[in-house]
Design an enzyme around this catalytic site. Structure first.
Site, PDB file in Angstrom:
ATOM      1  N   SER A 143     -30.807 -66.191 -38.553  1.00 50.57           N
ATOM      2  CA  SER A 143     -31.051 -64.770 -38.823  1.00 50.57           C
ATOM      3  C   SER A 143     -30.407 -64.004 -37.686  1.00 50.57           C
ATOM      4  O   SER A 143     -30.130 -64.568 -36.617  1.00 50.57           O
ATOM      5  CB  SER A 143     -32.565 -64.513 -38.824  1.00 50.57           C
ATOM      6  OG  SER A 143     -32.848 -63.126 -38.798  1.00 50.57           O
ATOM      7  N   TYR A 156     -40.962 -65.447 -35.160  1.00 51.23           N
ATOM      8  CA  TYR A 156     -39.745 -65.621 -35.974  1.00 51.23           C
ATOM      9  C   TYR A 156     -38.520 -65.704 -35.063  1.00 51.23           C
ATOM     10  O   TYR A 156     -37.664 -66.583 -35.219  1.00 51.23           O
ATOM     11  CB  TYR A 156     -39.653 -64.444 -36.945  1.00 51.23           C
ATOM     12  CG  TYR A 156     -38.601 -64.554 -38.023  1.00 51.23           C
ATOM     13  CD1 TYR A 156     -38.759 -65.438 -39.095  1.00 51.23           C
ATOM     14  CD2 TYR A 156     -37.455 -63.761 -38.005  1.00 51.23           C
ATOM     15  CE1 TYR A 156     -37.808 -65.520 -40.104  1.00 51.23           C
ATOM     16  CE2 TYR A 156     -36.506 -63.834 -39.003  1.00 51.23           C
ATOM     17  CZ  TYR A 156     -36.684 -64.714 -40.049  1.00 51.23           C
ATOM     18  OH  TYR A 156     -35.730 -64.794 -41.045  1.00 51.23           O
TER      19      TYR A 156
HETATM   20  N1  NAD Z   1     -34.305 -61.887 -46.436  1.00 50.81           N
HETATM   21  C1  NAD Z   1     -33.944 -61.549 -45.198  1.00 50.81           C
HETATM   22  O1  NAD Z   1     -33.953 -60.351 -44.831  1.00 50.81           O
HETATM   23  C2  NAD Z   1     -33.507 -62.614 -44.230  1.00 50.81           C
HETATM   24  C3  NAD Z   1     -32.820 -62.208 -43.062  1.00 50.81           C
HETATM   25  C4  NAD Z   1     -32.422 -63.190 -42.175  1.00 50.81           C
HETATM   26  C5  NAD Z   1     -32.677 -64.518 -42.424  1.00 50.81           C
HETATM   27  N2  NAD Z   1     -33.345 -64.879 -43.570  1.00 50.81           N
HETATM   28  C6  NAD Z   1     -33.614 -66.305 -43.790  1.00 50.81           C
HETATM   29  O2  NAD Z   1     -33.085 -66.678 -45.045  1.00 50.81           O
HETATM   30  C7  NAD Z   1     -33.737 -67.878 -45.485  1.00 50.81           C
HETATM   31  C8  NAD Z   1     -34.079 -67.756 -46.957  1.00 50.81           C
HETATM   32  O3  NAD Z   1     -35.082 -66.769 -47.116  1.00 50.81           O
HETATM   33  P1  NAD Z   1     -35.000 -65.642 -48.248  1.00 50.81           P
HETATM   34  O4  NAD Z   1     -34.749 -64.360 -47.563  1.00 50.81           O
HETATM   35  O5  NAD Z   1     -34.118 -66.053 -49.353  1.00 50.81           O
HETATM   36  O6  NAD Z   1     -36.553 -65.583 -48.685  1.00 50.81           O
HETATM   37  P2  NAD Z   1     -37.283 -66.089 -50.025  1.00 50.81           P
HETATM   38  O7  NAD Z   1     -38.753 -66.032 -49.703  1.00 50.81           O
HETATM   39  O8  NAD Z   1     -36.786 -65.311 -51.185  1.00 50.81           O
HETATM   40  O9  NAD Z   1     -36.802 -67.594 -50.173  1.00 50.81           O
HETATM   41  C9  NAD Z   1     -37.252 -68.598 -49.289  1.00 50.81           C
HETATM   42  C10 NAD Z   1     -37.486 -69.877 -50.079  1.00 50.81           C
HETATM   43  O10 NAD Z   1     -37.983 -70.891 -49.179  1.00 50.81           O
HETATM   44  C11 NAD Z   1     -39.042 -71.567 -49.813  1.00 50.81           C
HETATM   45  N3  NAD Z   1     -39.928 -72.194 -48.825  1.00 50.81           N
HETATM   46  C12 NAD Z   1     -40.876 -71.605 -48.049  1.00 50.81           C
HETATM   47  N4  NAD Z   1     -41.513 -72.533 -47.309  1.00 50.81           N
HETATM   48  C13 NAD Z   1     -40.940 -73.733 -47.622  1.00 50.81           C
HETATM   49  C14 NAD Z   1     -41.158 -75.060 -47.174  1.00 50.81           C
HETATM   50  N5  NAD Z   1     -42.127 -75.360 -46.276  1.00 50.81           N
HETATM   51  N6  NAD Z   1     -40.383 -76.044 -47.693  1.00 50.81           N
HETATM   52  C15 NAD Z   1     -39.428 -75.775 -48.617  1.00 50.81           C
HETATM   53  N7  NAD Z   1     -39.191 -74.537 -49.084  1.00 50.81           N
HETATM   54  C16 NAD Z   1     -39.934 -73.525 -48.578  1.00 50.81           C
HETATM   55  C17 NAD Z   1     -39.747 -70.490 -50.633  1.00 50.81           C
HETATM   56  O11 NAD Z   1     -40.553 -71.042 -51.661  1.00 50.81           O
HETATM   57  C18 NAD Z   1     -38.557 -69.702 -51.160  1.00 50.81           C
HETATM   58  O12 NAD Z   1     -38.103 -70.211 -52.400  1.00 50.81           O
HETATM   59  C19 NAD Z   1     -34.930 -68.070 -44.544  1.00 50.81           C
HETATM   60  O13 NAD Z   1     -34.626 -69.075 -43.588  1.00 50.81           O
HETATM   61  C20 NAD Z   1     -35.054 -66.724 -43.880  1.00 50.81           C
HETATM   62  O14 NAD Z   1     -35.694 -66.824 -42.607  1.00 50.81           O
HETATM   63  C21 NAD Z   1     -33.757 -63.961 -44.471  1.00 50.81           C
END
Ligand code: NAD
Length: 267
Positions: A143, A156
């Site tokens: 991130s 985080y």
């Molecule tokens: N959305 C943002 O603004 C953002 C910004 C920077 C980084 N990220 C990172 O992107 C990645 C994806 O997140 P996203 O934004 O698509 O959110 P999201 O919640 O839409 O998707 C995350 C997915 O991870 C799954 N998950 C959660 N815990 C889990 C576990 N213990 N084992 C396996 N799967 C698990 C959830 O069920 C979900 O399907 C994450 O690592 C998040 O930290 C997101």
């Protein structure tokens, strides 16, 4: 990796958001998929969508914080497809709130998913990817919070800084094996990340108060825009995958503060 057609990828957190978008983009490029997530129904739906694009897809319900489950995921992927060329350690959750108010369970949950999840991916897959001798690529989702610290996002930040450090070193360690590494560092993306509490295990305080989420600067972009950058990074072997121009001035300020903190060389 120039030509992805016919290759095989594993994506964690593939049922939603960025992971799902990457699964669909890889499917469009003819990549066979093993998709992992803790939400079995959403995982099946994502696998169905990807499969409809004409590739073989294996959904494997998996908790990335559980090393045995991650080893079983690797066994399933290698048994089913015979090889793994692309590994996306993407599953993640967000925990907000001031560090002085953090519960021990908040640390355990976030480190378990965001950091151990990535470490487990490296442990379970990388030695076998090296052994198969066909090169490959690893994408770790960190991130912008892995490069810049934000008030109220300390847990985080801690996990994502670690993922950046792990990825930078992994890129150096794997250079001679022909396995590239990318670390994805987006700012706001329109996903379900702010509903992360939906997946908090009961043993780690599922009944606790809702976590305050700090307001982020910058735009909220689509997971498809993020995935497009990741595809480019896999195809051209880029280490840092940055998605938001808004982040540069924050990075420059941090880099400047560190630059000025160095002592002068002795005369
Ligand atoms: N959305 C943002 O603004 C953002 C910004 C920077 C980084 N990220 C990172 O992107 C990645 C994806 O997140 P996203 O934004 O698509 O959110 P999201 O919640 O839409 O998707 C995350 C997915 O991870 C799954 N998950 C959660 N815990 C889990 C576990 N213990 N084992 C396996 N799967 C698990 C959830 O069920 C979900 O399907 C994450 O690592 C998040 O930290 C997101």
């Amino acid at each position: 990796m120039k030509d992805l057609r016919g290759k095989t990828a594993v994506i964690t957190g593939a049922a939603s958001g960025i992971g799902r978008a990457m699964a669909l983009d890889l499917a469009r490029r003819g990549v066979q998929l093993t998709l992992a997530d803790v939400e079995p129904e959403a995982l099946d739906a994502a696998a169905g969508e990807a499969g409809a694009l004409g590739v073989r897809v294996l959904p494997v319900p998996t908790d990335v914080s559980d090393y045995a489950a991650m080893r079983a995921l690797a066994d399933a992927a290698f048994d089913h497809f015979g090889a793994v060329h692309i590994l996306c350690n993407n599953a993640g959750i967000s925990v907000g709130g001031a560090l002085q108010e953090a519960r021990h369970e908040d640390w355990q949950w976030a480190i378990g998913v965001n950091l151990w999840g990535v470490i487990h991916g490296v442990e379970a897959f990388v030695p076998r990817m090296i052994e198969q001798g066909q090169g490959g690529h690893i994408v770790n989702t960190a991130s912008m919070a892995g490069l810049i610290a934000s008030k109220g996002l300390g847990i985080y930040n801690t996990t994502k800084y670690a993922v950046v450090g792990l990825s930078e070193t992994l890129a150096k360690d794997l250079r001679d094996d022909g396995i590239g590494v990318s670390v994805l560092c987006p700012m706001g993306v329109r996903t379900r990340i702010r509903e992360s509490e939906r997946n908090r295990p009961a043993a780690l305080g599922a009944q606790g108060p809702a976590q305050p989420q700090p307001d982020l600067v910058g735009r909220w972009i689509s997971p498809q825009e993020v995935s497009a950058r990741v595809m480019e990074a896999i195809e051209t072997n880029q280490l840092y995958v940055l998605t938001h121009f808004e982040g540069r001035e924050h990075w420059d300020r941090r880099a400047g503060r560190i630059h000025h903190a160095f002592p002068d060389a002795p005369q």
